[in-house]
Scaffold this motif. Structure first.
Motif, mmCIF file in Angstrom:
data_model
loop_
_atom_site.group_PDB
_atom_site.id
_atom_site.type_symbol
_atom_site.label_atom_id
_atom_site.label_comp_id
_atom_site.label_asym_id
_atom_site.label_seq_id
_atom_site.Cartn_x
_atom_site.Cartn_y
_atom_site.Cartn_z
ATOM 1 N N MET A 35 0.829 -1.207 0.000
ATOM 2 C CA MET A 35 0.000 0.000 0.000
ATOM 3 C C MET A 35 0.864 1.258 0.000
ATOM 4 S SD MET A 35 -2.871 -1.381 2.700
ATOM 5 C CE MET A 35 -3.798 0.134 2.799
ATOM 6 N N ARG A 36 2.007 1.222 0.709
ATOM 7 C CA ARG A 36 2.911 2.381 0.686
ATOM 8 C C ARG A 36 3.530 2.560 -0.698
ATOM 9 N NH1 ARG A 36 4.355 0.807 6.158
ATOM 10 N NH2 ARG A 36 6.040 -0.515 5.334
ATOM 11 N N ARG A 37 3.886 1.453 -1.340
ATOM 12 C CA ARG A 37 4.441 1.551 -2.690
ATOM 13 C C ARG A 37 3.410 2.106 -3.661
ATOM 14 N NH1 ARG A 37 6.509 -4.273 -3.990
ATOM 15 N NH2 ARG A 37 6.536 -3.334 -6.086
ATOM 16 N N ARG A 38 2.166 1.671 -3.523
ATOM 17 C CA ARG A 38 1.115 2.180 -4.407
ATOM 18 C C ARG A 38 0.887 3.672 -4.188
ATOM 19 N NH1 ARG A 38 -4.921 -0.082 -3.827
ATOM 20 N NH2 ARG A 38 -4.586 0.904 -1.794
ATOM 21 N N ALA A 39 0.866 4.103 -2.916
ATOM 22 C CA ALA A 39 0.695 5.531 -2.630
ATOM 23 C C ALA A 39 1.829 6.353 -3.220
ATOM 24 C CB ALA A 39 0.607 5.744 -1.123
ATOM 25 N N ASN A 40 3.061 5.838 -3.171
ATOM 26 C CA ASN A 40 4.209 6.549 -3.731
ATOM 27 C C ASN A 40 4.082 6.665 -5.247
ATOM 28 O OD1 ASN A 40 6.740 7.797 -3.875
ATOM 29 N ND2 ASN A 40 7.799 5.838 -4.068
ATOM 30 N N LEU A 41 3.648 5.583 -5.893
ATOM 31 C CA LEU A 41 3.465 5.624 -7.344
ATOM 32 C C LEU A 41 2.332 6.568 -7.737
ATOM 33 C CD1 LEU A 41 3.878 1.825 -8.180
ATOM 34 C CD2 LEU A 41 5.519 3.655 -8.632
ATOM 35 N N ASN A 42 1.272 6.621 -6.941
ATOM 36 C CA ASN A 42 0.170 7.547 -7.241
ATOM 37 C C ASN A 42 0.622 9.002 -7.138
ATOM 38 O OD1 ASN A 42 -1.996 5.805 -7.886
ATOM 39 N ND2 ASN A 42 -2.284 5.312 -5.717
ATOM 40 N N ARG A 43 1.487 9.288 -6.182
ATOM 41 C CA ARG A 43 2.018 10.660 -6.081
ATOM 42 C C ARG A 43 2.867 10.990 -7.310
ATOM 43 N NH1 ARG A 43 2.429 9.306 -0.461
ATOM 44 N NH2 ARG A 43 4.553 8.511 -0.801
ATOM 45 N N GLN A 44 3.642 10.019 -7.765
ATOM 46 C CA GLN A 44 4.433 10.265 -8.971
ATOM 47 C C GLN A 44 3.537 10.444 -10.186
ATOM 48 O OE1 GLN A 44 7.740 7.521 -9.553
ATOM 49 N NE2 GLN A 44 7.761 7.027 -7.352
ATOM 50 N N MET A 45 2.432 9.720 -10.214
ATOM 51 C CA MET A 45 1.494 9.827 -11.331
ATOM 52 C C MET A 45 0.903 11.237 -11.432
ATOM 53 S SD MET A 45 -0.202 8.079 -13.755
ATOM 54 C CE MET A 45 -0.540 6.380 -13.383
ATOM 55 N N GLN A 46 0.672 11.877 -10.309
ATOM 56 C CA GLN A 46 0.061 13.203 -10.313
ATOM 57 C C GLN A 46 1.041 14.289 -10.756
ATOM 58 O OE1 GLN A 46 -1.543 13.815 -6.405
ATOM 59 N NE2 GLN A 46 -3.013 12.128 -6.562
ATOM 60 N N THR A 47 2.321 14.058 -10.581
ATOM 61 C CA THR A 47 3.313 15.097 -10.904
ATOM 62 C C THR A 47 3.933 14.936 -12.287
ATOM 63 O OG1 THR A 47 5.042 13.794 -9.801
ATOM 64 C CG2 THR A 47 3.879 15.448 -8.478
ATOM 65 N N THR A 48 3.944 13.704 -12.828
ATOM 66 C CA THR A 48 4.581 13.491 -14.124
ATOM 67 C C THR A 48 3.711 14.012 -15.264
ATOM 68 O OG1 THR A 48 5.657 11.844 -15.504
ATOM 69 C CG2 THR A 48 3.606 11.206 -14.449
ATOM 70 N N LYS A 49 4.362 14.414 -16.372
ATOM 71 C CA LYS A 49 3.650 14.936 -17.534
ATOM 72 C C LYS A 49 3.855 14.072 -18.773
ATOM 73 C CE LYS A 49 3.880 19.738 -15.948
ATOM 74 N NZ LYS A 49 4.319 21.122 -16.276
ATOM 75 N N SER A 50 4.793 13.148 -18.691
ATOM 76 C CA SER A 50 5.085 12.286 -19.830
ATOM 77 C C SER A 50 4.059 11.162 -19.905
ATOM 78 C CB SER A 50 6.494 11.712 -19.689
ATOM 79 O OG SER A 50 6.724 10.713 -20.654
ATOM 80 N N ASP A 51 3.488 10.964 -21.110
ATOM 81 C CA ASP A 51 2.495 9.902 -21.287
ATOM 82 C C ASP A 51 3.118 8.523 -21.107
ATOM 83 O OD1 ASP A 51 0.548 11.774 -21.739
ATOM 84 O OD2 ASP A 51 0.743 11.688 -23.934
ATOM 85 N N SER A 52 4.323 8.337 -21.628
ATOM 86 C CA SER A 52 4.974 7.031 -21.478
ATOM 87 C C SER A 52 5.282 6.738 -20.019
ATOM 88 C CB SER A 52 6.270 6.997 -22.296
ATOM 89 O OG SER A 52 7.174 8.013 -21.850
ATOM 90 N N ARG A 53 5.678 7.791 -19.290
ATOM 91 C CA ARG A 53 5.943 7.613 -17.859
ATOM 92 C C ARG A 53 4.659 7.275 -17.115
ATOM 93 N NH1 ARG A 53 9.072 5.931 -13.820
ATOM 94 N NH2 ARG A 53 8.931 7.245 -11.958
ATOM 95 N N LYS A 54 3.550 7.905 -17.486
ATOM 96 C CA LYS A 54 2.268 7.608 -16.845
ATOM 97 C C LYS A 54 1.841 6.171 -17.114
ATOM 98 C CE LYS A 54 0.223 12.239 -16.684
ATOM 99 N NZ LYS A 54 -0.901 13.091 -17.143
ATOM 100 N N ASN A 55 2.032 5.708 -18.349
ATOM 101 C CA ASN A 55 1.670 4.324 -18.662
ATOM 102 C C ASN A 55 2.507 3.339 -17.863
ATOM 103 O OD1 ASN A 55 -0.252 5.205 -20.508
ATOM 104 N ND2 ASN A 55 1.200 5.172 -22.239
#
Length: 417
Positions: A216-236
């Motif tokens: 759950m901590r790893r998922r929360a960390n990835l969700n925070r990265q998802m909100q800040t990134t702008k690259s589509d490939s990075r989001k995928n």
């Protein structure tokens, strides 16, 4: 705070939806002044509503009339819709109304494998309030701290220890009451060395395994990265990692449920209470008792008050013995005063009779006032039959009644009524 959850299926019948909205309107109109914070949320399936304006686009007349009814109720109660991001595809289906928009910090939506809807996260300024701890009744039974249904109970060693006990020296006093107390102390000492103690109830309502917390901590960390990134490939890439973690969480929950179900099934015969406790966790509704009316006409407001009223009612149905009929001197009362008076001088019974009487007990029967659980009597009846025989035989010989043939109830208020 008033929290209301509502679900409207797609193509819902107008009559059913109108009935639900009438109940919602009555509830909102009945709120006290000043009005508490109100939260109305749920999947209402109005994809044609555009937020935050709340304007309508093309749809059926029935759906439009239902949407207008909802908006009229929310507007009259000054409820503001806070979700402005898609919750399924490109539509906003899950809504969140509140009359205190200042309490909402941010609203975000995350994709999840558990539903075709996005997972809404709404951060608020509300602080979690802790319910006052209810005073638990003091338990006077020393056997209650031991878990006799545990698989770690060493019944063979316990039986051997009880059979090796010198009951002649342990029960040498001619008073049945004293003999009973010595008997209980002896078997309690033997049980404390061979029976594990019960686990104390957890302070938290649920326990999350450590591996699941890490995921759950790893998922929360990835969700925070998802909100800040702008690259589509990075989001995928991040979304693929989140989906993998959610699959692991799903497998963890399924394994835990399978293990709990297996444990419950294995205990159906040996410990039925464990099985019914497991089944009760899946109950959709909770049956509450009360409120009840006390003798002064006031209704009970808390579980403690309801429990006390029930305790008084149960106590009231027991008759008090007539003072003139109480036997204070059993030896004098049962004494034969004439030589030709016919009387019952003895009730013959054997150790085998005691064992057969114990065998009639059910393994999950509640303990009596002496506190000895029935499972202990059943599993150790060969070792306990002799001391019980001596105690009851002494009671008959001395005309001394052992005060264990009585019932007792202990008020135990439960959280939530």
């Amino acid at each position: 705070m008033v929290i209301i959850n509502c679900y409207r299926p797609p193509g819902s019948c107008s009559r059913n939806f109108s009935s639900a909205m009438e109940a919602l309107s009555r509830l909102l109109d009945s709120l006290p002044v000043p009005t508490p914070d109100v939260i109305l949320t749920g999947d209402l399936n109005f994809p044609f509503l555009k937020w935050p304006e709340g304007t309508q686009t093309g749809s059926t007349l029935a759906d439009k009339s239902q949407a207008e009814l909802l908006l009229s109720i929310t507007n009259s109660s000054f409820l503001i819709q806070m979700v402005s991001i898609p919750t399924r595809g490109n539509n906003i289906l899950d809504l969140f109304f509140t009359n205190n928009s200042d309490a909402i910090n941010c609203v975000s939506a995350e994709r999840t494998i558990f539903s075709d809807h996005n997972l809404l996260k709404i951060h608020t300024t509300y602080n979690k309030s802790h319910s006052p701890e209810m005073a638990t009744p003091t338990e006077k039974n020393p056997f209650s701290k031991l878990n006799f249904f545990s698989s770690q109970v060493n019944w063979d060693l316990l039986n051997a220890q009880l059979q090796c006990t010198d009951w002649e020296s342990e029960l040498h006093v001619g008073n049945p009451e004293v003999m009973l107390n010595d008997f209980l102390k002896t078997i309690l000492r033997a049980c404390e060395g061979n029976v594990p103690t019960r686990k104390l109830p957890a302070t938290r309502r649920s326990h999350v395994p450590r591996d699941r917390k890490v995921l759950m901590r790893r998922r929360a960390n990835l969700n925070r990265q998802m909100q800040t990134t702008k690259s589509d490939s990075r989001k995928n890439s991040l979304q693929a990692k989140i989906s993998h973690i959610e699959n692991e969480l799903k497998d963890s929950h399924e394994k835990q449920r399978d293990w709990e179900e297996t444990q419950a099934v294995c205990n159906i015969k040996a410990n039925p209470k464990f099985f019914f406790k497991y089944c009760k966790k899946f109950s959709k509704t909770q049956v509450k008792v009360g409120p009840l009316q006390a003798g002064n006409g006031i209704m009970s407001n808390t579980p403690e008050e309801t429990c006390q009223i029930l305790s008084q009612q149960y106590t009231r149905v027991f008759l008090q013995p007539t003072p003139a009929k109480i036997v204070l001197e059993p030896a004098e009362f049962f004494k034969v005063h004439t030589q030709h008076h016919l009387t019952l001088v003895n009730i013959p019974f054997t150790i085998t009779d005691v064992q057969e009487a114990i065998s009639e007990l059910k393994i999950n029967s509640a303990a009596g006032p002496d506190g000895v659980p029935s499972i202990l009597l059943l599993r150790c009846k060969e070792a306990l039959a002799l001391p019980l025989y001596k105690i009851w035989h002494c009671s008959l010989d001395t005309h001394y009644t052992i005060n264990i043939k009585r019932g007792h109830h202990l008020p135990n208020p439960q959280r939530g009524g």
